[in-house]
Design an enzyme around this catalytic site. Structure first.
Site, PDB file in Angstrom:
ATOM      1  N   HIS A  27       0.823  -1.210   0.000  1.00  0.00           N
ATOM      2  CA  HIS A  27       0.000   0.000   0.000  1.00  0.00           C
ATOM      3  C   HIS A  27       0.857   1.260   0.000  1.00  0.00           C
ATOM      4  O   HIS A  27       1.208   1.789   1.050  1.00  0.00           O
ATOM      5  CB  HIS A  27      -0.872  -0.040   1.261  1.00  0.00           C
ATOM      6  CG  HIS A  27      -2.004   0.925   1.268  1.00  0.00           C
ATOM      7  ND1 HIS A  27      -3.195   0.654   1.887  1.00  0.00           N
ATOM      8  CD2 HIS A  27      -2.147   2.154   0.728  1.00  0.00           C
ATOM      9  CE1 HIS A  27      -4.018   1.679   1.733  1.00  0.00           C
ATOM     10  NE2 HIS A  27      -3.395   2.611   1.043  1.00  0.00           N
ATOM     11  N   ASN A  74      -5.097   5.851  -6.877  1.00  0.00           N
ATOM     12  CA  ASN A  74      -5.774   7.158  -6.778  1.00  0.00           C
ATOM     13  C   ASN A  74      -4.875   8.292  -7.247  1.00  0.00           C
ATOM     14  O   ASN A  74      -4.632   9.264  -6.555  1.00  0.00           O
ATOM     15  CB  ASN A  74      -6.270   7.411  -5.346  1.00  0.00           C
ATOM     16  CG  ASN A  74      -5.152   7.439  -4.319  1.00  0.00           C
ATOM     17  OD1 ASN A  74      -4.087   6.868  -4.532  1.00  0.00           O
ATOM     18  ND2 ASN A  74      -5.386   8.102  -3.210  1.00  0.00           N
ATOM     19  N   ASP A 117      -8.963   2.537  -3.351  1.00  0.00           N
ATOM     20  CA  ASP A 117      -8.393   3.133  -2.136  1.00  0.00           C
ATOM     21  C   ASP A 117      -8.390   4.656  -2.170  1.00  0.00           C
ATOM     22  O   ASP A 117      -8.111   5.282  -3.180  1.00  0.00           O
ATOM     23  CB  ASP A 117      -6.973   2.642  -1.867  1.00  0.00           C
ATOM     24  CG  ASP A 117      -6.453   3.221  -0.563  1.00  0.00           C
ATOM     25  OD1 ASP A 117      -7.152   3.084   0.447  1.00  0.00           O
ATOM     26  OD2 ASP A 117      -5.395   3.857  -0.574  1.00  0.00           O
ATOM     27  N   HIS A 148     -10.744  -0.166   1.009  1.00  0.00           N
ATOM     28  CA  HIS A 148     -10.596   0.920   1.987  1.00  0.00           C
ATOM     29  C   HIS A 148     -11.959   1.007   2.675  1.00  0.00           C
ATOM     30  O   HIS A 148     -12.921   1.457   2.068  1.00  0.00           O
ATOM     31  CB  HIS A 148     -10.231   2.206   1.232  1.00  0.00           C
ATOM     32  CG  HIS A 148     -10.397   3.474   2.008  1.00  0.00           C
ATOM     33  ND1 HIS A 148      -9.341   4.303   2.271  1.00  0.00           N
ATOM     34  CD2 HIS A 148     -11.486   4.084   2.553  1.00  0.00           C
ATOM     35  CE1 HIS A 148      -9.775   5.374   2.950  1.00  0.00           C
ATOM     36  NE2 HIS A 148     -11.072   5.264   3.134  1.00  0.00           N
ATOM     37  N   HIS A 192      -5.457  -1.086   5.686  1.00  0.00           N
ATOM     38  CA  HIS A 192      -5.265  -0.242   6.886  1.00  0.00           C
ATOM     39  C   HIS A 192      -6.354  -0.331   7.951  1.00  0.00           C
ATOM     40  O   HIS A 192      -6.986   0.667   8.281  1.00  0.00           O
ATOM     41  CB  HIS A 192      -5.038   1.219   6.496  1.00  0.00           C
ATOM     42  CG  HIS A 192      -5.985   1.825   5.485  1.00  0.00           C
ATOM     43  ND1 HIS A 192      -7.338   1.671   5.544  1.00  0.00           N
ATOM     44  CD2 HIS A 192      -5.741   2.604   4.406  1.00  0.00           C
ATOM     45  CE1 HIS A 192      -7.900   2.323   4.541  1.00  0.00           C
ATOM     46  NE2 HIS A 192      -6.960   2.892   3.828  1.00  0.00           N
ATOM     47  N   ASN A 223      -6.291   9.029   7.129  1.00  0.00           N
ATOM     48  CA  ASN A 223      -7.545   8.313   6.957  1.00  0.00           C
ATOM     49  C   ASN A 223      -7.276   6.837   6.680  1.00  0.00           C
ATOM     50  O   ASN A 223      -6.613   6.538   5.693  1.00  0.00           O
ATOM     51  CB  ASN A 223      -8.340   8.938   5.795  1.00  0.00           C
ATOM     52  CG  ASN A 223      -9.762   8.415   5.754  1.00  0.00           C
ATOM     53  OD1 ASN A 223     -10.233   7.831   6.732  1.00  0.00           O
ATOM     54  ND2 ASN A 223     -10.424   8.609   4.641  1.00  0.00           N
ATOM     55  N   ASP A 252       0.829   2.607   3.762  1.00  0.00           N
ATOM     56  CA  ASP A 252      -0.065   3.698   3.335  1.00  0.00           C
ATOM     57  C   ASP A 252       0.732   4.998   3.179  1.00  0.00           C
ATOM     58  O   ASP A 252       0.258   6.080   3.517  1.00  0.00           O
ATOM     59  CB  ASP A 252      -1.248   3.868   4.294  1.00  0.00           C
ATOM     60  CG  ASP A 252      -2.369   4.723   3.685  1.00  0.00           C
ATOM     61  OD1 ASP A 252      -2.271   5.124   2.506  1.00  0.00           O
ATOM     62  OD2 ASP A 252      -3.343   5.002   4.407  1.00  0.00           O
ATOM     63  N   HIS A 311       2.464  14.397   0.727  1.00  0.00           N
ATOM     64  CA  HIS A 311       1.773  15.642   0.387  1.00  0.00           C
ATOM     65  C   HIS A 311       2.779  16.787   0.442  1.00  0.00           C
ATOM     66  O   HIS A 311       3.635  16.802   1.328  1.00  0.00           O
ATOM     67  CB  HIS A 311       0.648  15.939   1.377  1.00  0.00           C
ATOM     68  CG  HIS A 311      -0.520  15.007   1.253  1.00  0.00           C
ATOM     69  ND1 HIS A 311      -1.373  15.036   0.167  1.00  0.00           N
ATOM     70  CD2 HIS A 311      -0.966  14.027   2.062  1.00  0.00           C
ATOM     71  CE1 HIS A 311      -2.314  14.103   0.329  1.00  0.00           C
ATOM     72  NE2 HIS A 311      -2.077  13.467   1.457  1.00  0.00           N
TER      73      HIS A 311
HETATM   74 ZN   LIG Z   1      -7.095   4.079   2.157  1.00  0.00          ZN
END
Ligand SMILES: [Zn+2]
Length: 428
Positions: free
Chosen positions: A61, A95, A152, A179, A232, A278, A305, A309
């Site tokens: 992930h 994503n 996800d 997710h 997650h 999240n 995960d 950013h």
């Molecule tokens: Zn997720």
């Protein structure tokens, strides 16, 4: 042809156990594992003294942000972070912008990964545009080797559509990864709903938002016979459901992130968006449940995960900042530090178990034996270091662990027989 490599002086640890051995690598393959190896004079000797030589780690992930968000991360920079963290394979989440929901975008990301420091595998979206409305062309993506499908960032909300996705996945022999978040219950929430969200006046996300989708998908896995992987997991309630599903022999696997066994929702009291993620950080009781599930096998894998950013996004007010934190370069040390497990169990959760879930067994996750693919990492489990965000290989700096003292560091990483990290330095 690559030069021979000898990993000298370490203890080999894999799913078969531990033993003192040198490891010789020739042309991408392990050619000898022995107590005191004779290596060709031309071989590159990598010192593994005092270290553990393990199969490379496998991350189920990671968000590499390419295409579309290259200011945050690229396939190249994310792969470098992964290699420095001991990973030889990762699954890039879909994503992106555009999302990975067609053969064309799968091909683009696989090509970007071709020369990277890590074996970059791609997860495809379950639905077109990750909009949750109609199924993406899973067959054409599966034909390119995609083995995991997920929307996800969001869960698939429509149960009827999810049932059809399970039926397709079963026919294609691929794995759906969810997710788990009920959008309506989670609507407007920015942290865990509980004592701290009340005190801080930040709208919360109840644990039921995760647990309800886990319950639904366990039921759909039973209905269709298709396997499901839960991304997650963060709550005691959802973990209890997975434990019951496994006891009933349903085809269910699950992962947890380092932050969900390390940090509590109390960290949000700083209002620092570095702690916004999240699913959100949870209270101590949920963290204890995640740790217990990692120890007893209810949770199969630790996944990062990794969610880069740019600085400006994480400088927004808490309710406007995007969720997510870096993870690739700190996961191993956090697992060593925070979990009360022997190193062999930690490596099972980080390497061979996720390799199996991703369909990568045989190429990643060992065992380290003659003839095996040379995807390896050398870990100094006693090395102490401090997380310095500016020294991370990621393009982003949004780690919640700045200044944290950790134990356990990757010394070398070998990908397909090539040294991609030597003495803690990336070679590409
Ligand atoms: Zn997720």
């Amino acid at each position: 042809m690559a030069a021979d490599i000898v990993l000298r002086g370490g203890a080999v640890v894999d799913a078969t156990g531990g033993r003192r051995a040198d490891v010789l690598v020739h042309d991408g393959v392990v050619t000898a594992v022995d107590g005191d190896l004779e290596a060709p004079a031309s071989a590159l000797v990598l010192d593994a003294g005092g270290c553990v030589v393990a199969p490379g780690l496998v991350d189920l992930h990671a968000h590499l942000r390419q295409p579309g968000r290259e200011e945050a991360e690229t396939v190249e920079s994310g792969s470098r972070a992964a290699a420095l963290g001991g990973y030889t394979a990762l699954v890039a989440m879909p994503n992106t912008d555009p999302p990975i929901d067609s053969a064309a975008v799968v091909r683009e990301v696989l090509e970007l990964g071709a020369g990277a420091c890590c074996d970059v595998r791609v997860a495809g979206a379950i639905t077109k545009g990750r909009r949750g409305e109609e199924l993406a062309p899973m067959g054409e993506m599966a034909a390119l080797g995609v083995r995991i499908f997920t929307d996800d960032g969001n869960g698939v909300q429509d149960a009827r559509l999810m049932r059809r996705a399970f039926e397709y996945s079963s026919a294609l022999g691929v794995l759906l990864a969810q997710h788990c978040e009920d959008d309506e219950l989670a609507e407007g929430g920015h942290m865990h709903e509980g004592e701290w969200s009340s005190r801080l006046g930040i709208p919360g996300i109840p644990v039921e938002a995760e647990a309800m989708m886990v319950a639904r998908d366990v039921a759909l896995a039973e209905l269709t016979g298709a396997p499901v992987h839960f991304l997650h997991l963060s709550t005691a309630m959802a973990i209890a459901m997975v434990r019951a599903a496994k006891a009933a022999d349903l085809p269910v696997t699950a992962e947890a992130t380092p932050h969900h066994f390390t940090l509590t929702d109390e960290a949000v009291a700083s209002y620092d968006p570095l702690f916004k993620v999240n699913p959100p950080l949870r209270p101590r009781a949920d963290i204890d449940a995640v740790k217990a599930a990692l120890a007893d096998g209810t949770i199969d894998a630790i996944a990062t995960d990794h969610a880069p950013h740019p600085q400006e996004a994480k400088e927004l007010p808490f309710d406007q900042a995007p969720p997510g934190m870096l993870g690739l370069e700190t996961a191993l040390a956090l697992a060593i530090d925070e979990l009360d497990l022997p190193l062999e169990r930690v490596l099972a959760l980080l390497s061979w178990q996720p390799a199996h879930i991703a369909g990568l067994a045989g190429q990643h996750g060992g065992p380290i034996a003659e003839g095996a693919a040379a995807n390896l990492c050398v870990i100094d489990a006693d090395a102490r270091w401090v997380v310095e965000p500016e020294r991370l290989a990621s393009r982003s700096r949004n780690t919640p662990y700045a200044g944290r003292k950790l134990t356990g560091k990757v010394r070398h990483t070998v990908l397909r027989g090539e040294p991609v990290v030597v003495d803690g330095e990336a070679q590409r």
